[in-house]
Enzyme design. Sequence first.
Site, short mmCIF file in Angstrom:
data_model
loop_
_atom_site.label_atom_id
_atom_site.label_comp_id
_atom_site.label_asym_id
_atom_site.label_seq_id
_atom_site.Cartn_x
_atom_site.Cartn_y
_atom_site.Cartn_z
N CYS A 163 -1.92 -0.78 -3.94
CA CYS A 163 -3.15 -0.26 -3.34
C CYS A 163 -2.88 1.12 -2.76
O CYS A 163 -1.72 1.48 -2.54
CB CYS A 163 -3.73 -1.23 -2.33
N CYS A 198 0.82 -1.20 0.00
CA CYS A 198 0.00 0.00 0.00
C CYS A 198 0.86 1.26 0.00
O CYS A 198 1.78 1.39 0.81
CB CYS A 198 -0.96 0.00 1.18
#
Length: 245
Positions: free
Chosen positions: A151, A74
């Site tokens: 992400c 992420c």
Amino acid sequence: VVVVGLALGLGLGLTLCRRSIKDTFLKRCQKFKDLNCQHVWDAFQRGYINRDPCTVTTDAYDPFIKAVSFKPQCNRVLFWSKTGEVAHSFTQKRDCLVTLEDTPLGAMVDGLTWCGKKGSNETLSSGCPDCSNAKNAFWIRASAAFADTACGNASVMLSGSIQTPFNPNSTFATVEVKGLRSPRVRRFNVVLVMEKKAVTNCTNRSLKNLQNVLDAGIGYGCKEVTRDQIDKCSSHPEIPCGACW
Ligand code: C8R
């Protein structure tokens, strides 16, 4: 004597070449804890060994991808296209961004050439036929797996020194961008690397195309960043990444 010597030398050279790809692979693998490197090597080889090097499919590398499991990255994924050198020089020194080559999957084979051949269990590291796609099929499969881990915020370094920074034929365009899905990925940032011979900027047409092909819902941004600025951030880890560009 000369002929025998040459033959022996060539044989030894070829053996060393052959051995070196496995050695290099295992040596790089060992740097990553909790990987069973022999298992990983076997899985990698299944992609191309005993296959016609010209018809290797991307899914042939699925066992290798599986063996090197991936964690979501992420806010850290950095793609690149025609900017490999500057992107890697940055991520080698800074942990805030990660390229495929910084993950075990990319690190073990970066810079190597390989192929197999039908009826043999060998890995060739030279003399692969021009049609060989053993290596390209791997990068396509690995790039898809890497894009899958993105992400939050993701970014790409593109080159401001060419007319088409977002090249529709690149792996970045054909594989990675297509793998980015909203809402898992929220925002996509282009870092347009401006060197002395820059020929374009963030208003470039191809960048409009990039913006258009991004999955609906993914925010887009582009920043022109000089090579000097990037290099400065690479060599000054005390500068917070958020202040780099
Ligand atoms: N990626 C693709 N190709 C890669 C690679 C990689 O991580 N690593 C290496 N060594 N290569 P380019 P692109 C080799 O035209 O096509 C991923 C391959 O042999 O500058 O857009 C990475 O995540 C390949 O033919 O870039 C990155 O985001 C060239 O280098 C893109 O895909 C590709 O060089 C880059 O692929």
